[in-house]
Design a protein around this motif. Structure first.
Motif, short mmCIF file in Angstrom:
data_model
loop_
_atom_site.label_atom_id
_atom_site.label_comp_id
_atom_site.label_asym_id
_atom_site.label_seq_id
_atom_site.Cartn_x
_atom_site.Cartn_y
_atom_site.Cartn_z
N VAL A 151 -10.60 -7.07 -65.61
CA VAL A 151 -10.52 -7.93 -64.43
C VAL A 151 -9.44 -7.37 -63.52
N GLU A 152 -9.73 -7.28 -62.24
CA GLU A 152 -8.77 -6.75 -61.27
C GLU A 152 -7.74 -7.84 -60.93
N ILE A 153 -6.73 -7.98 -61.79
CA ILE A 153 -5.68 -8.96 -61.56
C ILE A 153 -4.64 -8.35 -60.64
N PRO A 154 -4.40 -8.92 -59.46
CA PRO A 154 -3.46 -8.30 -58.52
C PRO A 154 -2.04 -8.27 -59.08
N VAL A 155 -1.34 -7.18 -58.80
CA VAL A 155 0.02 -7.02 -59.30
C VAL A 155 0.99 -7.80 -58.44
N ASP A 156 2.14 -8.13 -59.05
CA ASP A 156 3.25 -8.77 -58.34
C ASP A 156 2.85 -10.07 -57.66
N THR A 157 2.03 -10.86 -58.33
CA THR A 157 1.64 -12.17 -57.81
C THR A 157 1.95 -13.25 -58.83
N GLY A 158 2.27 -14.42 -58.32
CA GLY A 158 2.43 -15.58 -59.19
C GLY A 158 1.22 -16.48 -59.08
N ASP A 159 1.45 -17.79 -59.23
CA ASP A 159 0.35 -18.75 -59.14
C ASP A 159 0.16 -19.28 -57.72
N PHE A 160 1.01 -18.89 -56.79
CA PHE A 160 0.91 -19.36 -55.41
C PHE A 160 -0.32 -18.73 -54.76
N ARG A 161 -1.35 -19.56 -54.53
CA ARG A 161 -2.58 -19.05 -53.92
C ARG A 161 -3.39 -20.18 -53.32
N LEU A 162 -4.36 -19.81 -52.51
CA LEU A 162 -5.24 -20.76 -51.84
C LEU A 162 -6.67 -20.49 -52.27
N LEU A 163 -7.36 -21.53 -52.72
CA LEU A 163 -8.73 -21.42 -53.20
C LEU A 163 -9.69 -22.05 -52.20
N GLY A 164 -10.74 -21.32 -51.87
CA GLY A 164 -11.80 -21.87 -51.04
C GLY A 164 -12.71 -22.76 -51.86
N PRO A 165 -13.70 -23.40 -51.24
CA PRO A 165 -14.56 -24.36 -51.97
C PRO A 165 -15.32 -23.73 -53.13
N LYS A 166 -15.85 -22.52 -52.96
CA LYS A 166 -16.59 -21.88 -54.04
C LYS A 166 -15.67 -21.50 -55.19
N ALA A 167 -14.52 -20.93 -54.87
CA ALA A 167 -13.57 -20.52 -55.91
C ALA A 167 -13.02 -21.74 -56.65
N ALA A 168 -12.72 -22.82 -55.93
CA ALA A 168 -12.19 -24.02 -56.57
C ALA A 168 -13.23 -24.63 -57.52
N GLU A 169 -14.49 -24.69 -57.08
CA GLU A 169 -15.54 -25.23 -57.94
C GLU A 169 -15.72 -24.37 -59.18
N ALA A 170 -15.70 -23.05 -59.02
CA ALA A 170 -15.85 -22.16 -60.17
C ALA A 170 -14.67 -22.31 -61.12
#
Length: 341
Positions: A151-170
């Protein structure tokens, strides 16, 4: 019933009483300026310092604020999961409550969401106020995860993120117990992009991530998205077996030639070495078997004792393994003491 807001902001809270007033002031200023309807969902993860009472006061003052209170401490990743489960917004932002995730960055993240990105994550270009050891281990962890997982997990990121409707539902459909949210939001796919920022230092309160918890978190992340440790254990076993076989051949040749082999030290070395290798392999297997054991029990991810504020106050929570709908369901006739998800 009031329409669902356009944006929900989810914040897990554990003993952050010193930061809550500034957090609310800065966050509401940003949200009021973004030109969208919004709500804030605090998740109290068993705080013992008065954080819940302070957040409950926020909820009574502003109907756009809700507080989900856990029955006990279930952990940061479970609190984030609960917040997303109970968020009603079309877009869902998740962030920490220690003010190291600056609320002002939401302006830029919302712009990216309007461009069509389903996952917008905040990527750290610098980490102020942290030790060289923590920076080095964090950098090594992210790069190891990228190398060892599919899985392409981005480097140097925490949990701070914004989910769109499709991503939030998934995301709501992913109910595994050992949760690594940075990996789960990467796993769902969809269009993703980064917003760079400099992570400020913690100014008040104590970190909730001591070395012991960081190591446990790293093990959970690695075993949740990779079986490379099992492969390494297998190759280690082959390597030791090959070396042992070659040593046996050497000993036999020396024995045939009549060379007296003084073997006590060598024998003890190999016994201890092989015993250590076996314990390492068994430990790796135990980590994966333990996760299977946790999953098959099918316990709920968390228990909620109450919800304060908003139109959801007093209503039922979603049943186990069933994320809530965008609008809250009507209350049952019979009250529940505890609710599970």
């Amino acid at each position: 019933m009031r329409r669902a807001p356009d944006l929900s902001v989810v914040l897990p809270v554990f003993n952050e009483i010193e930061n809550l007033d500034e957090l609310r002031a800065r966050l509401t200023k940003v949200l009021d300026g973004c030109g969208r309807s919004w709500e804030i969902v605090f998740v109290d993860d068993g705080s013992r310092d008065g954080s819940f009472a302070r957040m409950a006061a926020f909820a009574r003052e502003d109907a756009r604020i809700r507080v989900v209170r856990f029955a006990r401490n279930f952990g940061h990743q479970m609190a984030l999961t609960a917040g997303v489960d109970h968020a009603r917004g079309r877009l869902v932002a998740v962030m920490d409550a220690d003010l190291q995730d600056p609320p002002e960055l939401l302006f830029e993240m919302l712009k990216k969401a309007d461009e069509g990105f389903e996952v917008v994550y905040a990527q750290r270009t610098a980490r102020e106020g942290e030790t060289a050891f923590k920076k080095a281990t964090a950098a090594a962890f992210y790069r190891l995860m990228r190398r060892w997982t599919n899985v392409e997990i981005p480097v140097d990121t925490g949990d701070f993120r914004l989910l769109g409707p499709k991503a939030a539902e998934a995301f709501r459909g992913l109910r595994e117990r050992h949760r690594f949210i940075r990996g789960l939001t990467a796993w769902v796919g969809f269009a993703q992009t980064a917003v760079p920022y400099v992570r400020p230092p913690r100014t008040r309160g104590e970190t909730k991530w001591p070395l012991r918890k960081m190591l446990r978190f790293a093990v959970d992340a690695l075993t949740s998205f990779s079986h490379v440790p099992l492969q390494l254990a297998t190759w280690l076993g082959f390597l030791v077996s090959a070396f042992s076989f070659l040593y046996i051949v050497v000993v036999l040749v020396l024995k045939i030639r009549g060379v007296n082999v003084m073997g006590w030290t060598t024998l003890m070395f190999f016994i201890l070495f092989l015993g250590g290798v076996q314990l390492i392999v068994v430990g790796v297997l135990g980590e994966y078997i333990g996760r299977i054991y946790e999953e098959v029990k099918r316990r709920p991810l968390y228990l909620v004792s109450e919800i304060v504020g908003g139109e959801g106050s007093g209503g039922p929570l979603p049943p186990a393994d069933a994320p809530p709908a965008a609008e809250p369901p009507p209350p049952d006739d019979e009250p529940k003491q505890f609710h599970t998800t």
